[in-house]
Every structure is written in structure tokens, then in C-alpha cells.
Design a protein around this motif. Structure first.
Motif, PDB file in Angstrom:
ATOM      1  N   HIS A  28       1.117  -8.251   0.602  1.00 21.04           N
ATOM      2  CA  HIS A  28       0.447  -8.672   2.073  1.00 21.04           C
ATOM      3  C   HIS A  28       1.745  -8.760   2.923  1.00 21.04           C
ATOM      4  O   HIS A  28       1.574  -8.542   3.836  1.00 21.04           O
ATOM      5  CB  HIS A  28       0.027  -9.763   1.737  1.00 21.04           C
ATOM      6  CG  HIS A  28      -1.240  -9.986   1.306  1.00 21.04           C
ATOM      7  ND1 HIS A  28      -1.965  -9.403   1.859  1.00 21.04           N
ATOM      8  CD2 HIS A  28      -1.995 -10.685   0.482  1.00 21.04           C
ATOM      9  CE1 HIS A  28      -3.292  -9.741   0.905  1.00 21.04           C
ATOM     10  NE2 HIS A  28      -3.052 -10.418  -0.133  1.00 21.04           N
ATOM     11  N   TYR A  29       3.206  -9.238   2.266  1.00 20.25           N
ATOM     12  CA  TYR A  29       4.269  -9.163   2.989  1.00 20.25           C
ATOM     13  C   TYR A  29       4.975  -7.811   3.546  1.00 20.25           C
ATOM     14  O   TYR A  29       5.428  -7.826   4.530  1.00 20.25           O
ATOM     15  CB  TYR A  29       5.317  -9.721   2.019  1.00 20.25           C
ATOM     16  CG  TYR A  29       7.056  -9.362   3.286  1.00 20.25           C
ATOM     17  CD1 TYR A  29       7.159 -10.619   3.535  1.00 20.25           C
ATOM     18  CD2 TYR A  29       7.781  -9.155   3.114  1.00 20.25           C
ATOM     19  CE1 TYR A  29       8.427 -10.894   4.416  1.00 20.25           C
ATOM     20  CE2 TYR A  29       8.793  -8.695   3.414  1.00 20.25           C
ATOM     21  CZ  TYR A  29       9.340 -10.283   4.166  1.00 20.25           C
ATOM     22  OH  TYR A  29      10.249 -10.133   5.236  1.00 20.25           O
TER      23      TYR A  29
ATOM     24  N   ALA B 111       3.192  -5.134   3.849  1.00 24.67           N
ATOM     25  CA  ALA B 111       2.055  -4.741   4.648  1.00 24.67           C
ATOM     26  C   ALA B 111       1.968  -5.290   6.471  1.00 24.67           C
ATOM     27  O   ALA B 111       2.134  -4.608   7.596  1.00 24.67           O
ATOM     28  CB  ALA B 111       0.913  -4.848   4.622  1.00 24.67           C
ATOM     29  N   GLU B 112       2.584  -6.461   6.403  1.00 27.74           N
ATOM     30  CA  GLU B 112       3.018  -7.441   7.538  1.00 27.74           C
ATOM     31  C   GLU B 112       4.321  -7.098   8.435  1.00 27.74           C
ATOM     32  O   GLU B 112       4.782  -6.441   9.681  1.00 27.74           O
ATOM     33  CB  GLU B 112       2.754  -8.718   8.033  1.00 27.74           C
ATOM     34  CG  GLU B 112       1.643  -9.179   7.827  1.00 27.74           C
ATOM     35  CD  GLU B 112       1.895 -10.974   7.758  1.00 27.74           C
ATOM     36  OE1 GLU B 112       2.834 -11.410   8.089  1.00 27.74           O
ATOM     37  OE2 GLU B 112       0.883 -11.965   7.107  1.00 27.74           O
ATOM     38  N   LEU B 113       4.922  -7.317   7.229  1.00 22.33           N
ATOM     39  CA  LEU B 113       6.694  -6.061   7.842  1.00 22.33           C
ATOM     40  C   LEU B 113       6.416  -5.020   8.884  1.00 22.33           C
ATOM     41  O   LEU B 113       7.149  -4.213   8.953  1.00 22.33           O
ATOM     42  CB  LEU B 113       7.707  -6.239   6.587  1.00 22.33           C
ATOM     43  CG  LEU B 113       8.693  -6.058   7.061  1.00 22.33           C
ATOM     44  CD1 LEU B 113       9.886  -6.673   7.830  1.00 22.33           C
ATOM     45  CD2 LEU B 113       9.903  -5.632   5.505  1.00 22.33           C
TER      46      LEU B 113
ATOM     47  N   ALA C 287       4.346  -3.467   9.327  1.00 24.23           N
ATOM     48  CA  ALA C 287       3.217  -3.229  10.206  1.00 24.23           C
ATOM     49  C   ALA C 287       1.706  -1.846  10.131  1.00 24.23           C
ATOM     50  O   ALA C 287       1.481  -1.201  10.975  1.00 24.23           O
ATOM     51  CB  ALA C 287       3.260  -3.110  11.419  1.00 24.23           C
TER      52      ALA C 287
ATOM     53  N   ASP D 154      -0.928  -1.037   9.929  1.00 17.26           N
ATOM     54  CA  ASP D 154      -2.327  -0.083  10.363  1.00 17.26           C
ATOM     55  C   ASP D 154      -2.414   0.217  11.919  1.00 17.26           C
ATOM     56  O   ASP D 154      -3.157   0.906  12.538  1.00 17.26           O
ATOM     57  CB  ASP D 154      -3.134  -1.451  10.726  1.00 17.26           C
ATOM     58  CG  ASP D 154      -3.499  -2.388   9.242  1.00 17.26           C
ATOM     59  OD1 ASP D 154      -4.011  -1.088   7.910  1.00 17.26           O
ATOM     60  OD2 ASP D 154      -3.463  -3.531   9.148  1.00 17.26           O
ATOM     61  N   ARG D 155      -0.878  -0.055  12.782  1.00 18.77           N
ATOM     62  CA  ARG D 155      -0.120   0.022  13.535  1.00 18.77           C
ATOM     63  C   ARG D 155      -0.316   2.095  13.513  1.00 18.77           C
ATOM     64  O   ARG D 155      -0.143   2.125  14.908  1.00 18.77           O
ATOM     65  CB  ARG D 155       0.438  -0.044  14.196  1.00 18.77           C
ATOM     66  CG  ARG D 155       2.219   0.594  13.345  1.00 18.77           C
ATOM     67  CD  ARG D 155       3.271  -0.083  14.387  1.00 18.77           C
ATOM     68  NE  ARG D 155       4.621   0.115  14.474  1.00 18.77           N
ATOM     69  CZ  ARG D 155       5.844   0.226  14.949  1.00 18.77           C
ATOM     70  NH1 ARG D 155       5.314  -0.243  15.663  1.00 18.77           N
ATOM     71  NH2 ARG D 155       7.085   0.372  14.076  1.00 18.77           N
TER      72      ARG D 155
END
Length: 251
Positions: A8-9, A11-13, A15, A17-18
């Protein structure tokens, strides 16, 4: 470190899905839940997996993972051996392709600029996804052959290909890995030189006819630095062990 929390970390770091990609980004093969030691490398080849087992790692972090679009779906031969190694030893495999190329701080393009001391990198906005091609204006112009020498010294290897005259280079563009197709965009942006990892036959003619210096410094050689920076970031933030393993490739 919990495996799912790490996923999860990341995936956010990064990004993830962009941008659309040619492979899944994130956890590609599930292993043990607790992660204390990460081994990173450019490509999830068998030699890297074997080294991770030898080092008693819990996870492998790479730029080039598995399950690329268009690859055969059957699990046989080399693919079977790789997956069997991961599953038998409960090794997690995390892979990040384009999101790692374009990250503004930890990405391959950003890390190459840092290695080469190129000032104030900027995104070439004409190319998607944003950040896959970067540009910079050098503080002092440099001779094209001297830029070739700088690349060889910093990367620790001979250039795979170089096409240039003796014109001075002030504005450069680059894309790590297989970015030779972006040379025309670099020329259109007024760049004096374009650096990437690979070369195609038509790239040579583009460079000559548009009077833009071109350097192919190796796909592997230009993409060693993003995954190292990412692994080091995770080690510092979460207090886990990180080991980068360079399985060299001349390509």
C-alpha cells in the motif's frame, strides 16, 4: 514490516494508477507476510532470485518484473523455474515499471540526472506519461565527445552507441531504458543531445539528419539507480534491511 502495508505504501508513493503500463505494478508474487530484508535489482532474473535466497531475503524489489502484455500465458520452462523459486521459498516479488521511471525523486530519470549532476531537470511535457522524458540546460556548454566520456565514467561502462559531431551541447534530454523512439521529440524541443539506453537502426538517421547528438548508454546501465534509491528509501523509513544486487547485463 507487513507485506500488505508495504504494498500500500509503495502504491501511494509511486502513484501506480496514474499511467497505463505494459505489466502489473505492485506485488506480483505473494510470499511471506513479514518482511525484514529486501533485495533489489533491475530485473527479476533467476540469478537475482538465487542471490535473494542466499541472502535470506523476504522480498525482491525490481524494475522489470513478470507478466508483460503479449507474453505467452503458459507457465513452462524459464517462467516455471522462476515462479517455482519464489513460491518454494515464500519470496515476495514487487515490481514497478513506468511508475519507477517517472517518479520525480526516486525514479530512474531523476536518479540518472543526480548521478550526472544535470541541473534542474524538467519534464518534456509533449510526451506521456509525464516524466518519461526529461530535459535540462547545462550551466556550461560541453563538447559532445566530452559528454560521451562523462557518461562512460559515471556509468562505469562503454557507451553502446554514440552519434555526434563536435558541436557544443547545452540542452539535453534523456529517457532511461528503451527510449530511443523519443529522439524526434527531443530534437523538436530544441535539444542538442539525447541520452537513452538502447538504439534502433532508424535512430542513427534521426540523429544525423536533425544534428542532435545521440548516446545509447545501455538499458541496464541507465536503470540501476531508481530501484536502488527506492530500496534505500524503504530501509531508512521502515528500519528494514536493503541489499542491492547488480546482475550485470551488456544490453
Amino acid at each position: 514490516m507487513n507485506r500488505d502495508a508495504l504494498g500500500h505504501y509503495l502504491a501511494e508513493l509511486l502513484a501506480i494508477d496514474r499511467c497505463q503500463d505494459y505489466c502489473p505494478n505492485g506485488l506480483q508474487v505473494e510470499g511471506r507476510q513479514s518482511i525484514q530484508h529486501i533485495v533489489s535489482g533491475v530485473t527479476a532474473c533467476q540469478a537475482l532470485l538465487d542471490k535473494a535466497i542466499e541472502l535470506e531475503a523476504d522480498a525482491v524489489l525490481v524494475h522489470h518484473g513478470y507478466f508483460w502484455k503479449g507474453e505467452p500465458p503458459v507457465v513452462t520452462g524459464m517462467k516455471k523455474r522462476r515462479l517455482q523459486t519464489l513460491l518454494q521459498h515464500e519470496l515476495n516479488l514487487f515490481a514497478y515499471h513506468l511508475p519507477l521511471d517517472i517518479h520525480s525523486r526516486l525514479g530512474n530519470n531523476a536518479q540518472l540526472a543526480q548521478l550526472m549532476d544535470w541541473p534542474q531537470p524538467e519534464v518534456l511535457t509533449a510526451i506521456e506519461p509525464q516524466g518519461v522524458v526529461m530535459t535540462a540546460t547545462l550551466i556550461e556548454p560541453v563538447a559532445a565527445d566530452h559528454l560521451a566520456l562523462q557518461l562512460e565514467q559515471r556509468l562505469g561502462r562503454q557507451l553502446f552507441c554514440a552519434v555526434h559531431e563536435q558541436q557544443p551541447v547545452t540542452k539535453i534530454a534523456w529517457c532511461t531504458g528503451g527510449g530511443q523512439g523519443f529522439i524526434d521529440a527531443a530534437a523538436a524541443a530544441g535539444c542538442d543531445a539525447f541520452i537513452t539506453g538502447e538504439v534502433s537502426e532508424q535512430t542513427i538517421h534521426s540523429a544525423r539528419e536533425q544534428h542532435i547528438a545521440f548516446y545509447a548508454a545501455g538499458h541496464h546501465a541507465t536503470e540501476r539507480y531508481g530501484v536502488q534509491a527506492l530500496g534505500e528509501h524503504l530501509a531508512e523509513r521502515f528500519g528494514i534491511q536493503h541489499t542491492f544486487v547488480d546482475i550485470d547485463s551488456p544490453a
